[in-house]
Design a protein around this motif. Sequence first.
Motif, PDB file in Angstrom:
ATOM      1  N   ARG A 109     -28.030 -17.782   1.757  1.00 23.44           N
ATOM      2  CA  ARG A 109     -28.026 -19.042   2.500  1.00 23.44           C
ATOM      3  C   ARG A 109     -29.453 -19.483   2.806  1.00 23.44           C
ATOM      4  O   ARG A 109     -30.355 -18.666   2.941  1.00 23.44           O
TER       5      ARG A 109
ATOM      6  N   GLY B  54     -28.091 -20.985   6.907  1.00 21.68           N
ATOM      7  CA  GLY B  54     -28.071 -19.705   7.605  1.00 21.68           C
ATOM      8  C   GLY B  54     -29.147 -19.688   8.669  1.00 21.68           C
ATOM      9  O   GLY B  54     -29.843 -20.678   8.904  1.00 21.68           O
ATOM     10  N   SER B  55     -29.291 -18.556   9.320  1.00 23.20           N
ATOM     11  CA  SER B  55     -30.324 -18.395  10.337  1.00 23.20           C
ATOM     12  C   SER B  55     -30.745 -16.932  10.375  1.00 23.20           C
ATOM     13  O   SER B  55     -30.041 -16.049   9.855  1.00 23.20           O
TER      14      SER B  55
ATOM     15  N   LEU C 165     -28.075 -14.880  12.231  1.00 20.74           N
ATOM     16  CA  LEU C 165     -26.889 -14.569  11.429  1.00 20.74           C
ATOM     17  C   LEU C 165     -27.190 -13.530  10.354  1.00 20.74           C
ATOM     18  O   LEU C 165     -26.290 -12.831   9.891  1.00 20.74           O
ATOM     19  N   ALA C 166     -28.467 -13.446   9.955  1.00 22.10           N
ATOM     20  CA  ALA C 166     -28.852 -12.474   8.927  1.00 22.10           C
ATOM     21  C   ALA C 166     -29.200 -11.107   9.522  1.00 22.10           C
ATOM     22  O   ALA C 166     -29.647 -10.217   8.798  1.00 22.10           O
TER      23      ALA C 166
ATOM     24  N   VAL D 126     -26.295 -13.665   4.425  1.00 24.16           N
ATOM     25  CA  VAL D 126     -25.344 -13.634   5.542  1.00 24.16           C
ATOM     26  C   VAL D 126     -23.971 -13.302   4.973  1.00 24.16           C
ATOM     27  O   VAL D 126     -23.429 -14.051   4.160  1.00 24.16           O
TER      28      VAL D 126
ATOM     29  N   LEU E 104     -24.297 -24.652  12.428  1.00 23.62           N
ATOM     30  CA  LEU E 104     -24.946 -24.883  11.146  1.00 23.62           C
ATOM     31  C   LEU E 104     -24.621 -26.282  10.628  1.00 23.62           C
ATOM     32  O   LEU E 104     -23.473 -26.723  10.695  1.00 23.62           O
TER      33      LEU E 104
ATOM     34  N   THR F 137     -34.907 -12.472  17.887  1.00 24.80           N
ATOM     35  CA  THR F 137     -34.943 -13.924  17.704  1.00 24.80           C
ATOM     36  C   THR F 137     -35.857 -14.550  18.756  1.00 24.80           C
ATOM     37  O   THR F 137     -35.734 -15.733  19.060  1.00 24.80           O
TER      38      THR F 137
ATOM     39  N   SER G 197     -31.994 -19.000  15.774  1.00 26.32           N
ATOM     40  CA  SER G 197     -30.844 -18.478  16.522  1.00 26.32           C
ATOM     41  C   SER G 197     -29.575 -19.297  16.325  1.00 26.32           C
ATOM     42  O   SER G 197     -28.612 -19.127  17.083  1.00 26.32           O
TER      43      SER G 197
ATOM     44  N   ARG H 180     -26.044 -20.484  15.592  1.00 25.84           N
ATOM     45  CA  ARG H 180     -24.773 -19.785  15.424  1.00 25.84           C
ATOM     46  C   ARG H 180     -23.963 -20.476  14.334  1.00 25.84           C
ATOM     47  O   ARG H 180     -24.265 -21.592  13.927  1.00 25.84           O
ATOM     48  N   GLU H 181     -22.938 -19.792  13.886  1.00 25.97           N
ATOM     49  CA  GLU H 181     -22.141 -20.306  12.759  1.00 25.97           C
ATOM     50  C   GLU H 181     -21.622 -21.713  13.018  1.00 25.97           C
ATOM     51  O   GLU H 181     -21.649 -22.572  12.139  1.00 25.97           O
TER      52      GLU H 181
END
Length: 288
Positions: free
Chosen positions: A149, A185-186, A189-190, A144, A179, A195, A173, A175-176
């Motif tokens: 992450r 991470g997710s 986000l990558a 990310v 976290l 999703t 899914s 979001r920042e």
Amino acid sequence: MTPRDASEPNGSRWSDLDRPPLNITALRRGLVRQGGLWSEVEVVQRTGSTNSDLVARAAKGEATEGAVLVAEEQTAGRGRLDRQWTAPPRSGLFFSVLLTPGEVPVARWGWLPLLTGVAVATGLSRAAGVDTALKWPNDLLVTVGGAERKAGGILAERAGDDGVVIGVGINVSLREDELPVPTAGSLGLAGAVSTDRDPLLRGVLRSLEDWYGKWRAAGGDPGVCGLHEAYAAGCATLGRVVRAELPGDRAVVGEAVAVDGDGRLVLATGEGVQEPVGAGDIVHLRPA
């Protein structure tokens, strides 16, 4: 939009349209088949830990090999070393499976978490289009913003004398601002192309069925079934200088040079010794 057979305990089940509930009917239709591994698929709205629930069911004889338990939300999800794994409802995939590899020598069962890592990474690569890597022994990594992450983890637990429950948690899914820690991470986000958790879960479980079948057919030999090579190819830990934090408050620093035939990480230390690590927490100190 076709309604899905899942319900929210509080408010409307469509309260977050970006995170619809899983379609249990479609999941069963796509996964449970004659001669296949997956014998049943159950989705619950909320539980403490799918691993704990499935281990308990296996102990009571209420679950057989191929049982899959999925939770839309886990309130007491666990990782290695009893670390907590929390995420908003329907923001990820949180599931456990029961395997009984009776014909495979117990000494080779230690490969099951690594096998699951390969299967999850392979399935997500196909279904989400995300480049994933594995951190020994059980973390799923994504990139990310140029940084590595953690987006997922795997936990294997014995279930009686002949079973293993493997739990998987994947941030899909998140979001920042959701976290749990900055190093998480997710898939979203990558840069995942999708999703939608339904095809992601089907892809991961089909990949797990494929790898598990090959491993069993080879008597658990990771070399014969190609698992050893596949894990080494996808392992981000190899080639790096790492610190292994071992039981008993001992730590070893060295370059991760190999994964041996027992699934242990082999470290080349500054003293010129190659030390295999079978259990411990691995910290990546610098890139390969």
